[in-house]
Design an enzyme around this catalytic site. Structure first.
Site, mmCIF file in Angstrom:
data_model
loop_
_atom_site.group_PDB
_atom_site.id
_atom_site.type_symbol
_atom_site.label_atom_id
_atom_site.label_comp_id
_atom_site.label_asym_id
_atom_site.label_seq_id
_atom_site.Cartn_x
_atom_site.Cartn_y
_atom_site.Cartn_z
ATOM 1 N N ASP A 171 44.908 20.698 47.063
ATOM 2 C CA ASP A 171 44.492 19.950 45.866
ATOM 3 C C ASP A 171 45.691 19.470 45.052
ATOM 4 O OD1 ASP A 171 45.283 22.455 45.081
ATOM 5 O OD2 ASP A 171 43.375 23.013 44.136
ATOM 6 N N LYS A 184 50.722 34.739 35.541
ATOM 7 C CA LYS A 184 50.228 34.550 34.171
ATOM 8 C C LYS A 184 50.965 35.412 33.138
ATOM 9 C CE LYS A 184 45.772 33.050 35.755
ATOM 10 N NZ LYS A 184 44.715 33.530 36.563
ATOM 11 N N ASP A 186 47.737 19.417 40.029
ATOM 12 C CA ASP A 186 46.744 20.072 40.879
ATOM 13 C C ASP A 186 45.396 19.608 40.343
ATOM 14 O OD1 ASP A 186 44.783 22.219 40.600
ATOM 15 O OD2 ASP A 186 46.289 23.270 39.408
HETATM 16 P P1 GTP Z 1 38.598 27.283 42.406
HETATM 17 O O1 GTP Z 1 37.375 27.988 42.978
HETATM 18 O O2 GTP Z 1 38.204 26.243 41.438
HETATM 19 O O3 GTP Z 1 39.636 28.220 41.900
HETATM 20 O O4 GTP Z 1 39.274 26.424 43.570
HETATM 21 P P2 GTP Z 1 39.820 26.841 45.001
HETATM 22 O O5 GTP Z 1 38.779 27.621 45.731
HETATM 23 O O6 GTP Z 1 40.249 25.593 45.665
HETATM 24 O O7 GTP Z 1 41.010 27.811 44.704
HETATM 25 P P3 GTP Z 1 42.529 27.477 44.373
HETATM 26 O O8 GTP Z 1 42.589 26.220 43.582
HETATM 27 O O9 GTP Z 1 43.158 28.672 43.812
HETATM 28 O O10 GTP Z 1 43.124 27.260 45.815
HETATM 29 C C1 GTP Z 1 44.299 26.526 46.055
HETATM 30 C C2 GTP Z 1 44.172 25.885 47.433
HETATM 31 O O11 GTP Z 1 44.071 26.896 48.432
HETATM 32 C C3 GTP Z 1 42.946 25.011 47.561
HETATM 33 O O12 GTP Z 1 43.298 23.851 48.265
HETATM 34 C C4 GTP Z 1 41.976 25.870 48.340
HETATM 35 O O13 GTP Z 1 41.102 25.107 49.140
HETATM 36 C C5 GTP Z 1 42.889 26.725 49.184
HETATM 37 N N1 GTP Z 1 42.321 28.047 49.462
HETATM 38 C C6 GTP Z 1 42.026 29.012 48.557
HETATM 39 N N2 GTP Z 1 41.536 30.094 49.165
HETATM 40 C C7 GTP Z 1 41.513 29.798 50.501
HETATM 41 C C8 GTP Z 1 41.082 30.523 51.670
HETATM 42 O O14 GTP Z 1 40.604 31.655 51.607
HETATM 43 N N3 GTP Z 1 41.215 29.879 52.868
HETATM 44 C C9 GTP Z 1 41.721 28.621 52.983
HETATM 45 N N4 GTP Z 1 41.791 28.057 54.189
HETATM 46 N N5 GTP Z 1 42.130 27.906 51.898
HETATM 47 C C10 GTP Z 1 42.023 28.499 50.677
#
Ligand code: GTP
Length: 362
Positions: free
Chosen positions: A106, A157, A217
């Site tokens: 993202d 944080k 992001d």
């Molecule tokens: P929120 O639920 O809004 O926090 O978003 P998110 O699920 O995308 O979490 P976050 O923004 O912290 O994740 C950063 C990036 O890592 C994003 O592009 C997610 O898709 C990816 N990501 C987070 N957790 C995983 C996981 O368990 N597996 C994979 N493949 N990607 C992950």
């Protein structure tokens, strides 16, 4: 060069936009976000992409396939359960070799990946992390380094009195394949919490690549909106209005850039579109309606005299006559707002919901 794109998260903060659409498929300038990321990677000769997802999202596979239409090779790595950022990369182990990039799926940025790789190779680090400055680091993971850029500490944080730097982890890494031996398979783990700190403790060299290039992001509605406003000011430019195909705009309608209008839209008499704003394909804007700062996805219908300002509206929504959808509101797909409603202050409406005429007054 190869990149693993992490795209298996829940995307909860971007709901209701992500109720039906994976975060990497959310439109940015009327194209899926991932298309922008792929174009950026290509400019740095990264054409082998591993997409680390939960279950294979149909929309992604049917749009991107093996990547050949976009000039890249895309392989998919799926997870039986969310494995976290590091667990997901370990799970894709068979698909990577040589030093490779890892991207949070993202991130939109102009960071110079080629320069980052050059520095990584010179320093012989097991990992390099891009860092970006933020105004308020207290809600991020900050990364402290020495004067040579070698990482000293990760702090998640930090409280205001503990802040020693405003440089945060930008969610872009270069990893040596060796690092994968330090990640437990089939187990949830996160780089900044479970992998990098123990590596520092055992004396491994992790280096930073600080950059003040554009970085955002887009994982929250306000940043998703800001990203598109920023990009519209670059293209079509501050005054520009771009029509992507045939559309109808009445001669009395006013369109002030920067505005992007998808194909087959219609913009009725005396209406106003004031940029930065985007209409997806097939949107219809009624007489006297005003749209400013808003992003609309596909096939939305905006009633006579309605007003949309700095809001996000997913596909096939109907906004009734004289209704207002203002500052920070987010509507999921197929939302029906009856006439004379006033939505403001970041109200979120879930896909398929209907609001009776006059039911919400602010
Ligand atoms: P929120 O639920 O809004 O926090 O978003 P998110 O699920 O995308 O979490 P976050 O923004 O912290 O994740 C950063 C990036 O890592 C994003 O592009 C997610 O898709 C990816 N990501 C987070 N957790 C995983 C996981 O368990 N597996 C994979 N493949 N990607 C992950």
């Amino acid at each position: 060069m190869k990149a693993v794109i992490l795209a298996g998260g829940e995307a909860t903060r971007l709901r209701p936009l992500t109720c039906n659409t994976p975060k990497i498929m959310v439109p940015v300038l009327n194209r899926p976000f991932l298309e922008h990321l792929v174009a950026y990677l290509k400019t740095h000769d990264i054409v082998d992409i591993v997409l680390a997802v939960g279950k294979l999202p149909e929309q992604v596979a049917s749009y991107f396939g093996d990547g050949s239409k976009f000039g890249v090779r895309i392989a998919y790595s799926t997870e039986d359960f969310p494995m976290g950022t590091a667990g997901a990369v370990k799970n894709a182990e068979k698909l990577v070799d040589d030093p490779f990039f890892v991207f949070n799926g993202d991130i939109f940025t102009d960071i110079d990946l080629s320069a980052m790789m050059r520095l990584h190779r010179q320093r012989k680090a097991i990992a390099s992390l891009a860092l970006t400055p933020v105004d308020d680091p207290t809600t991020y993971g900050v990364v402290e380094t020495d004067s040579e850029g070698r990482v000293k500490r990760f702090t998640e944080k930090p409280s205001p009195d503990k802040v020693t730097t405003n440089m945060i982890n930008a969610g872009i890494y270069i990893l040596e394949p060796d690092i994968l031996t330090h990640i437990t398979p089939n187990t949830f783990s996160m780089f900044e919490r479970d992998v990098f700190p123990p590596l520092l403790d055992s004396g491994h060299a992790i280096y930073s690549y600080p950059s003040s290039d554009y970085w955002i992001d887009m994982g929250t509605p306000d940043k998703y909106l800001r990203l598109q406003h920023d990009l519209l000011r670059r293209h079509p430019g501050p005054e520009g209005a771009e029509f992507e195909g045939e559309s109808f705009a009445h001669s009395s309608a006013r369109i002030e850039g920067p505005v992007l209008i998808g194909e087959a839209c219609s913009i009725d008499r005396n209406s106003m579109i004031r940029g930065p704003a985007i209409l997806g394909a097939g949107c219809r804007v009624g007489e006297d309606a005003v749209i400013e700062g808003a992003i609309l996805w596909l096939d939305c219908e905006i009633g006579r005299g309605a007003r949309l300002r700095n809001c996000l509206v997913a596909s096939r929504c109907h906004i009734g006559e004289e209704s207002e959808v203002l500052d920070g509101c987010v509507l999921g797909d197929d939302v029906l707002i009856g006439k004379a409603n006033k939505l403001s202050n970041g109200i979120k409406i879930w896909p398929g919901k209907s609001i009776e005429p006059g039911a919400i007054s602010f």
